[in-house]
Motif scaffolding. Structure first.
Motif, PDB file in Angstrom:
ATOM      1  N   TYR A 128       0.823  -1.216   0.000  1.00  0.00           N
ATOM      2  CA  TYR A 128       0.000   0.000   0.000  1.00  0.00           C
ATOM      3  C   TYR A 128       0.854   1.261   0.000  1.00  0.00           C
ATOM      4  O   TYR A 128       0.468   2.297  -0.568  1.00  0.00           O
ATOM      5  CB  TYR A 128      -0.985  -0.006   1.168  1.00  0.00           C
TER       6      TYR A 128
ATOM      7  N   ALA B  86       0.744   4.166  -2.709  1.00  0.00           N
ATOM      8  CA  ALA B  86       0.564   5.547  -2.257  1.00  0.00           C
ATOM      9  C   ALA B  86       1.625   6.456  -2.862  1.00  0.00           C
ATOM     10  O   ALA B  86       1.332   7.596  -3.271  1.00  0.00           O
ATOM     11  CB  ALA B  86       0.607   5.620  -0.733  1.00  0.00           C
ATOM     12  N   ASP B  87       2.861   5.981  -2.945  1.00  0.00           N
ATOM     13  CA  ASP B  87       3.943   6.793  -3.519  1.00  0.00           C
ATOM     14  C   ASP B  87       3.681   7.102  -4.998  1.00  0.00           C
ATOM     15  O   ASP B  87       3.915   8.226  -5.466  1.00  0.00           O
ATOM     16  CB  ASP B  87       5.282   6.057  -3.374  1.00  0.00           C
TER      17      ASP B  87
ATOM     18  N   ARG C  53       0.833   9.579  -5.191  1.00  0.00           N
ATOM     19  CA  ARG C  53       1.312  10.895  -4.757  1.00  0.00           C
ATOM     20  C   ARG C  53       2.060  11.589  -5.899  1.00  0.00           C
ATOM     21  O   ARG C  53       1.861  12.791  -6.141  1.00  0.00           O
ATOM     22  CB  ARG C  53       2.221  10.747  -3.538  1.00  0.00           C
TER      23      ARG C  53
ATOM     24  N   ALA D  43      -3.821   2.753   0.711  1.00  0.00           N
ATOM     25  CA  ALA D  43      -3.003   3.750   0.021  1.00  0.00           C
ATOM     26  C   ALA D  43      -3.707   5.105   0.016  1.00  0.00           C
ATOM     27  O   ALA D  43      -3.095   6.149   0.285  1.00  0.00           O
ATOM     28  CB  ALA D  43      -2.706   3.292  -1.399  1.00  0.00           C
ATOM     29  N   MET D  44      -5.009   5.086  -0.278  1.00  0.00           N
ATOM     30  CA  MET D  44      -5.767   6.346  -0.295  1.00  0.00           C
ATOM     31  C   MET D  44      -5.885   6.929   1.112  1.00  0.00           C
ATOM     32  O   MET D  44      -5.796   8.154   1.301  1.00  0.00           O
ATOM     33  CB  MET D  44      -7.141   6.112  -0.903  1.00  0.00           C
TER      34      MET D  44
ATOM     35  N   ARG E 225      -3.736   6.689   3.386  1.00  0.00           N
ATOM     36  CA  ARG E 225      -2.438   7.300   3.688  1.00  0.00           C
ATOM     37  C   ARG E 225      -2.352   8.705   3.095  1.00  0.00           C
ATOM     38  O   ARG E 225      -1.886   9.653   3.749  1.00  0.00           O
ATOM     39  CB  ARG E 225      -1.312   6.416   3.134  1.00  0.00           C
ATOM     40  N   LEU E 226      -2.837   8.878   1.875  1.00  0.00           N
ATOM     41  CA  LEU E 226      -2.788  10.190   1.224  1.00  0.00           C
ATOM     42  C   LEU E 226      -3.800  11.150   1.819  1.00  0.00           C
ATOM     43  O   LEU E 226      -3.592  12.364   1.806  1.00  0.00           O
ATOM     44  CB  LEU E 226      -3.015  10.027  -0.284  1.00  0.00           C
TER      45      LEU E 226
END
Length: 252
Positions: A7, A11-12, A15, A49-50, A52-53
């Motif tokens: 994830y 996320a990276d 981003r 992942a989302m 995290r952002l």
């Protein structure tokens, strides 16, 4: 070398695409299902992942609508220093101030509140010992930037003009000056910062989302004789402020 969690890798990549302008501010991202298919990962991985952002302040979730690119917010610096914060718990005053520092506040005090066990330990009193409990909400340029929940033992202030922090002749002057007026001299302030996630109540008051990253600071103020005279729990939204500790150097 440990492998990066899937994830975080997703996320990276997201981003990078957001910062490159592939999706504009206010634009909705494709659905989790579509992005999961594009990256060949499960929906749970994409959701993390989302999330995290969202925590990082790049995205925002809108119930029943989707996930959108968030309008960037300036993250202002809050300096914690004995040189800049001599009042320790004082309310904001007029005049020049540090950018982003509180310029208005709301407070509500209750007297003769029994101290919860954890608070009693921090104040060195018996559980249930009577205190003045004050809730603060601090604003900067009309935006909520900090919460504080303060406890003072009534054994110290009961029957004095300073029993209520925001009323009386020294209203809003801060713990140091208020206590000095009744012969109690402050010598030490101890702060313990811890990262946490915003509760529903905190999110409602700060105008952020439940689960957003916050900094919780446990502060206890001591008199010269070692007595704790006040303890407080402060909550600062991470997306709006970075907290910096500034230390002076004592020269021989």
């Amino acid at each position: 070398m440990p492998r990066e969690a899937p994830y975080l890798a997703v996320a990276d990549v997201l981003r990078t695409r957001i910062l490159a302008g592939e999706w504009q501010i206010g634009e909705r991202l494709p659905s989790r299902a579509r992005l999961s298919e594009e990256y060949g990962v499960g929906r749970n991985v994409m959701q993390r992942a989302m999330d995290r952002l969202i925590t990082d302040g790049l995205l925002e979730g809108r119930a029943g609508s989707g996930t959108y690119v968030r309008t960037p917010r300036e993250r202002l610096r809050l300096v914690r220093s004995r040189h800049r914060d001599r009042g320790f718990g004082s309310s904001p005053g007029p005049g020049a101030r540090q950018p982003g520092s509180a310029d208005a506040w709301d407070s509500h005090s209750k007297v003769r509140v029994p101290a919860p066990e954890e608070v009693a330990v921090r104040l060195g009193i018996r559980p249930g010992g009577l205190c003045v409990n004050t809730h603060y909400e601090f604003l900067a340029d009309g935006q909520p930037v900090q919460l504080s929940d303060s406890w003072e033992p009534m054994a110290i202030t009961d029957g004095t003009p300073i029993v209520l922090p925001e009323m009386g002749p020294l209203a809003g002057k801060g713990v140091v000056e208020r206590m000095r007026s009744i012969g109690v001299v402050i010598s030490t302030v101890v702060e313990v910062p811890r990262p946490a996630r915003a509760t529903q109540a905190q999110a409602n008051l700060l105008g952020i989302s439940v689960g957003d990253l916050v900094l919780q600071i446990e502060r206890t103020i001591y008199a010269t004789d070692g007595r704790p005279v006040e303890t407080a729990d402060m909550v600062i939204p991470d997306m709006r402020r970075e907290v910096v500790y500034e230390f002076g150097v004592d020269h021989p």
